[in-house]
Write an enzyme that holds these catalytic residues in place. Structure first.
Site, PDB file in Angstrom:
ATOM      1  N   HIS A  33       0.829  -1.201   0.000  1.00 35.02           N
ATOM      2  CA  HIS A  33       0.000   0.000   0.000  1.00 35.02           C
ATOM      3  C   HIS A  33       0.871   1.263   0.000  1.00 35.02           C
ATOM      4  CE1 HIS A  33      -2.628   2.963   2.275  1.00 35.02           C
ATOM      5  NE2 HIS A  33      -3.395   2.639   1.260  1.00 35.02           N
ATOM      6  N   HIS A  75      -1.043  10.102  -3.284  1.00 36.60           N
ATOM      7  CA  HIS A  75      -2.351   9.690  -2.759  1.00 36.60           C
ATOM      8  C   HIS A  75      -3.382  10.802  -2.825  1.00 36.60           C
ATOM      9  CE1 HIS A  75      -5.478   9.169   0.326  1.00 36.60           C
ATOM     10  NE2 HIS A  75      -5.469   7.925  -0.117  1.00 36.60           N
TER      11      HIS A  75
HETATM   12  O1  G3P Z   1      -6.818   1.835  -2.916  1.00 36.50           O
HETATM   13  C1  G3P Z   1      -6.957   0.959  -1.868  1.00 36.50           C
HETATM   14  C2  G3P Z   1      -6.296   1.553  -0.688  1.00 36.50           C
HETATM   15  O2  G3P Z   1      -5.196   2.264  -1.117  1.00 36.50           O
HETATM   16  C3  G3P Z   1      -7.200   2.399   0.148  1.00 36.50           C
HETATM   17  O3  G3P Z   1      -7.408   3.616  -0.364  1.00 36.50           O
HETATM   18  O4  G3P Z   1      -7.322   5.926   0.405  1.00 36.50           O
HETATM   19  O5  G3P Z   1      -5.314   4.513   0.752  1.00 36.50           O
HETATM   20  O6  G3P Z   1      -5.976   5.183  -1.531  1.00 36.50           O
HETATM   21  P1  G3P Z   1      -6.451   4.870  -0.165  1.00 36.50           P
HETATM   22 CA    CA Z   2      -5.173   3.663  -3.093  1.00 35.30          CA
END
Ligand code: G3P
Ligand code: CA
Length: 341
Positions: A33, A75
């Site tokens: 992530h 992000h």
């Molecule tokens: O895209 C899945 C995960 O990354 C959750 O969302 O807000 O961290 O981009 P975000």
């Molecule tokens: Ca994401």
């Protein structure tokens, strides 16, 4: 939790069930992530290289467009949480006080110094996760999507591995109001780098269902490509219609997988002695959809009370709830966990 109470059946799962042996760990995916974001500032090339070296199956990219139509990996659609934009470009914020990527050229964005994510809620600039990489140390920059794809593909060549990418179309409706077709630009770039079919190691994700439909029905056919598409879901009313048999069947016309907030699978306040698991995974699997929840963190305070520790939480999701993969800031911990199962 709101989701669990509203729409979806909850099953009790006794912890005794956790003693069963697990088979298909090889198919369980680890999605880094924003890279190895627990260890280095999110979405930097350093964080991505570290995630790759830790053995992630996929490395995630959140994708945003600059004023001059360049795709960068970030992000937020704004710059202030993770860069020193306010110091370098005073006076460039909009009326809401934010510095929007779409108002800056790539050349300007290249000048920014990236930091670990901060919060200013207390009135002071503080790191969101206090034990992560220190603020304002070393030198990190924002990278373009093409640079990041070339990093992953280059490492695939030099290591002989086949790690995938997992780009998110970030706030596509906002980009459209700014006159920018983010999805088209992303898909064109993916095609140019050889990602053209569902056999290629890419998942394209978005929170916005209307955009998913555009990607599926218009953009992909126009470009002659057909990629794996993932509908992200937050634990709120916008996604409620998807959470039953009829809705999931409709969603499956467009998506190959779902990416729900993890509390939609095991509610945050579930009891450790009689675990509550929603039927979301079963519902998705019944419609042929993969399930990749987010976001799994081992930082202090980030493991819900129903799990004894981070690895116990992973065991519950992978082997009791039956998810196919998960997004984590700690890819090393998850890779090690799966290797030990
Ligand atoms: O895209 C899945 C995960 O990354 C959750 O969302 O807000 O961290 O981009 P975000
Ligand atoms: Ca994401």
């Amino acid at each position: 939790m709101a989701f669990a109470n509203r729409s979806v059946l909850i099953y009790g799962v006794l912890f005794m069930a956790l003693t069963v042996s697990h088979g298909a760990t090889a198919q369980k995916l680890v999605i880094a992530h924003r890279g190895a974001s627990a260890y280095l500032p999110e979405h930097t090339m350093e964080a991505k290289a570290m995630a790759y070296a830790m053995g992630a199956d996929y490395v995630e990219q959140d994708v945003v467009m600059t004023r001059d139509n360049q795709l960068i990996v970030l992000h937020d659609i704004t710059l202030e949480r993770t860069t020193d934009v306010a110091r370098q470009f005073p006076g460039r914020a909009r009326a809401d006080g934010s510095y929007y990527v779409v108002d800056f050229t790539l050349a300007e964005i290249r000048q920014l110094k990236v930091n670990e994510g901060v919060s200013t809620r207390s009135g002071e600039r503080q790191p969101v996760y206090s034990q992560r990489f220190p603020l304002d140390k070393s030198a990190f920059r924002i990278n373009t999507l093409s640079e990041e794809i070339e990093l992953v593909q280059g490492l695939n060549r030099s290591t002989g591995k086949d790690v995938g990418i997992y780009p998110e179309v970030k706030s596509p409706a906002f980009h459209r109001t700014e006159g920018k077709d983010l999805s088209r630009a992303l898909l064109e770039m993916l095609k140019s780098y050889g990602y053209v079919s569902k056999q290629d190691k890419v998942f394209v994700q978005t929170f916005e269902f209307e955009e998913l439909k555009i990607i599926h029905d218009e953009l992909q056919p126009a470009l002659g490509i057909e990629l794996n598409l993932v509908q992200l879901m937050g634990d709120d009313e916008a996604y409620e219609w998807m959470l039953n048999a009829q809705g999931m069947t409709e969603l499956a016309r467009y998506a190959d997988g779902i990416g729900p907030e993890k509390a939609m699978i095991i509610p945050q306040d579930a009891a450790s002695t009689d675990l509550s698991v929603t039927n979301l995974v079963a519902l998705a699997h019944a419609n042929g959809l993969k399930v990749h929840p987010y976001t799994f963190r081992a930082d202090p305070g980030q493991v819900p009370g129903y799990a004894a520790d981070f690895e116990s939480m992973l065991r519950l999701f992978y082997f009791e709830a039956g998810v196919d993969g998960l997004f984590t800031d700690f890819p090393d911990r998850v890779v090690n966990f799966l290797q030990g199962e």
